[in-house]
Design a protein around this motif. Sequence first.
Motif, mmCIF file in Angstrom:
data_model
loop_
_atom_site.group_PDB
_atom_site.id
_atom_site.type_symbol
_atom_site.label_atom_id
_atom_site.label_comp_id
_atom_site.label_asym_id
_atom_site.label_seq_id
_atom_site.Cartn_x
_atom_site.Cartn_y
_atom_site.Cartn_z
ATOM 1 N N ARG A 28 30.669 1.023 10.432
ATOM 2 C CA ARG A 28 31.276 2.036 9.551
ATOM 3 C C ARG A 28 32.472 1.448 8.805
ATOM 4 N NH1 ARG A 28 30.417 7.498 10.158
ATOM 5 N NH2 ARG A 28 32.616 7.896 9.807
ATOM 6 N N ALA A 29 33.282 0.665 9.524
ATOM 7 C CA ALA A 29 34.454 0.039 8.890
ATOM 8 C C ALA A 29 34.037 -0.972 7.830
ATOM 9 C CB ALA A 29 35.320 -0.637 9.955
ATOM 10 N N LEU A 30 32.846 -1.548 7.990
ATOM 11 C CA LEU A 30 32.335 -2.525 7.016
ATOM 12 C C LEU A 30 31.604 -1.857 5.849
ATOM 13 C CD1 LEU A 30 30.984 -5.265 9.463
ATOM 14 C CD2 LEU A 30 33.068 -5.356 8.054
ATOM 15 N N GLY A 31 31.621 -0.533 5.823
ATOM 16 C CA GLY A 31 31.019 0.180 4.701
ATOM 17 C C GLY A 31 29.611 0.705 4.954
ATOM 18 N N PHE A 32 29.188 0.724 6.196
ATOM 19 C CA PHE A 32 27.842 1.193 6.509
ATOM 20 C C PHE A 32 27.857 2.558 7.205
ATOM 21 C CE2 PHE A 32 27.399 -3.419 6.223
ATOM 22 C CZ PHE A 32 26.333 -3.508 5.337
ATOM 23 N N ALA A 33 28.792 3.442 6.786
ATOM 24 C CA ALA A 33 28.847 4.787 7.342
ATOM 25 C C ALA A 33 27.607 5.557 6.891
ATOM 26 C CB ALA A 33 30.109 5.505 6.875
ATOM 27 N N HIS A 34 27.080 6.371 7.780
ATOM 28 C CA HIS A 34 25.908 7.200 7.479
ATOM 29 C C HIS A 34 24.756 6.348 6.965
ATOM 30 C CE1 HIS A 34 28.702 10.456 8.035
ATOM 31 N NE2 HIS A 34 29.463 9.968 7.079
ATOM 32 N N LEU B 42 28.099 1.014 29.794
ATOM 33 C CA LEU B 42 28.606 -0.141 29.042
ATOM 34 C C LEU B 42 27.771 -0.402 27.792
ATOM 35 C CD1 LEU B 42 29.414 -2.604 31.972
ATOM 36 C CD2 LEU B 42 31.062 -1.392 30.499
ATOM 37 N N SER B 43 26.464 -0.238 27.910
ATOM 38 C CA SER B 43 25.583 -0.455 26.761
ATOM 39 C C SER B 43 25.827 0.593 25.692
ATOM 40 C CB SER B 43 24.118 -0.430 27.206
ATOM 41 O OG SER B 43 23.878 -1.447 28.146
ATOM 42 N N TYR B 44 26.052 1.823 26.117
ATOM 43 C CA TYR B 44 26.355 2.880 25.155
ATOM 44 C C TYR B 44 27.712 2.618 24.495
ATOM 45 C CZ TYR B 44 26.660 7.443 22.978
ATOM 46 O OH TYR B 44 26.777 8.453 22.059
ATOM 47 N N ALA B 45 28.662 2.106 25.254
ATOM 48 C CA ALA B 45 29.964 1.745 24.681
ATOM 49 C C ALA B 45 29.801 0.631 23.643
ATOM 50 C CB ALA B 45 30.935 1.323 25.777
ATOM 51 N N ALA B 46 28.939 -0.338 23.928
ATOM 52 C CA ALA B 46 28.658 -1.399 22.947
ATOM 53 C C ALA B 46 28.038 -0.804 21.694
ATOM 54 C CB ALA B 46 27.732 -2.450 23.562
ATOM 55 N N ASN B 47 27.145 0.145 21.877
ATOM 56 C CA ASN B 47 26.531 0.845 20.746
ATOM 57 C C ASN B 47 27.599 1.496 19.877
ATOM 58 O OD1 ASN B 47 25.671 3.688 19.733
ATOM 59 N ND2 ASN B 47 23.719 2.619 19.913
ATOM 60 N N LEU B 48 28.504 2.244 20.502
ATOM 61 C CA LEU B 48 29.557 2.926 19.747
ATOM 62 C C LEU B 48 30.513 1.931 19.088
ATOM 63 C CD1 LEU B 48 30.404 5.907 22.107
ATOM 64 C CD2 LEU B 48 29.009 5.923 20.022
ATOM 65 N N GLY B 49 30.816 0.834 19.778
ATOM 66 C CA GLY B 49 31.689 -0.191 19.201
ATOM 67 C C GLY B 49 31.089 -0.816 17.954
ATOM 68 N N VAL B 50 29.807 -1.167 18.025
ATOM 69 C CA VAL B 50 29.151 -1.758 16.850
ATOM 70 C C VAL B 50 29.033 -0.725 15.736
ATOM 71 C CG1 VAL B 50 26.972 -2.723 15.996
ATOM 72 C CG2 VAL B 50 27.958 -3.560 18.139
ATOM 73 N N GLY C 131 23.779 0.484 9.814
ATOM 74 C CA GLY C 131 24.782 0.601 10.873
ATOM 75 C C GLY C 131 24.179 1.111 12.167
ATOM 76 N N GLN C 132 23.330 2.133 12.065
ATOM 77 C CA GLN C 132 22.678 2.675 13.266
ATOM 78 C C GLN C 132 21.753 1.637 13.903
ATOM 79 O OE1 GLN C 132 23.135 5.517 14.879
ATOM 80 N NE2 GLN C 132 24.530 6.479 13.436
ATOM 81 N N GLY C 133 21.040 0.897 13.074
ATOM 82 C CA GLY C 133 20.138 -0.135 13.594
ATOM 83 C C GLY C 133 20.887 -1.230 14.319
ATOM 84 N N ALA C 134 22.005 -1.660 13.750
ATOM 85 C CA ALA C 134 22.821 -2.683 14.404
ATOM 86 C C ALA C 134 23.353 -2.166 15.741
ATOM 87 C CB ALA C 134 23.972 -3.108 13.495
ATOM 88 N N ALA C 135 23.773 -0.909 15.767
ATOM 89 C CA ALA C 135 24.283 -0.310 17.007
ATOM 90 C C ALA C 135 23.175 -0.197 18.052
ATOM 91 C CB ALA C 135 24.889 1.064 16.707
ATOM 92 N N MET C 136 21.985 0.191 17.640
ATOM 93 C CA MET C 136 20.854 0.288 18.562
ATOM 94 C C MET C 136 20.483 -1.086 19.110
ATOM 95 S SD MET C 136 18.509 3.057 16.521
ATOM 96 C CE MET C 136 17.097 2.874 17.583
ATOM 97 N N ALA C 137 20.526 -2.098 18.263
ATOM 98 C CA ALA C 137 20.214 -3.459 18.705
ATOM 99 C C ALA C 137 21.240 -3.925 19.742
ATOM 100 C CB ALA C 137 20.178 -4.411 17.515
ATOM 101 N N ALA C 138 22.511 -3.633 19.500
ATOM 102 C CA ALA C 138 23.558 -4.009 20.459
ATOM 103 C C ALA C 138 23.327 -3.323 21.800
ATOM 104 C CB ALA C 138 24.938 -3.654 19.907
ATOM 105 N N TYR C 139 22.999 -2.044 21.767
ATOM 106 C CA TYR C 139 22.709 -1.287 22.990
ATOM 107 C C TYR C 139 21.545 -1.923 23.741
ATOM 108 C CZ TYR C 139 20.899 2.477 25.912
ATOM 109 O OH TYR C 139 20.422 3.208 26.975
ATOM 110 N N SER C 140 20.468 -2.213 23.042
ATOM 111 C CA SER C 140 19.264 -2.736 23.683
ATOM 112 C C SER C 140 19.482 -4.116 24.287
ATOM 113 C CB SER C 140 18.114 -2.788 22.667
ATOM 114 O OG SER C 140 17.801 -1.492 22.224
#
Length: 131
Positions: free
Chosen positions: A93-99, A80-88, A103-112
């Motif tokens: 990415r949709a908000l313009g933070f691809a690559h 579930l945490s990994y799914a939250a990571n992928l969702g964020v 974006g990666q930091g926000a996803a990692m924070a959501a996972y944690s």
Amino acid sequence: MTTTMMAALRFGVVGALNSLVGLAVIWALLRLGVGDYPANACSYAVGVCLSFVLNRAWTFAVRGPVGSGEVARFLLVFALSYAANLGVLTLMRALGFAHSLIGQGAAMAAYSVCFFLLSRHFVFAAGRLAR
């Protein structure tokens, strides 16, 4: 410092140690000629086991025998945490933070945050209350 804050700090230390061990496993396996994907999979397998043991014993101070339900809940929370990571990450990415590290930091924070809260209140709660 509150018990929740101490648990969160310990959770972060376990995560950092887990990352170092994971990188060491990948490094060693790559040096032995194992490919990227198997090395990554082995690293995750070691990391999930290490995370379970350290978070159970140190972060959340659960004692007693490990139940199969506890392990299943932990694996569910990991997924579930990994799914939250992928969702964020997808949202970022949709908000313009691809690559982007943002974006990666926000996803990692959501996972944690997801992993900590679900571990505290779902995976290891019964063991903490049984003390």
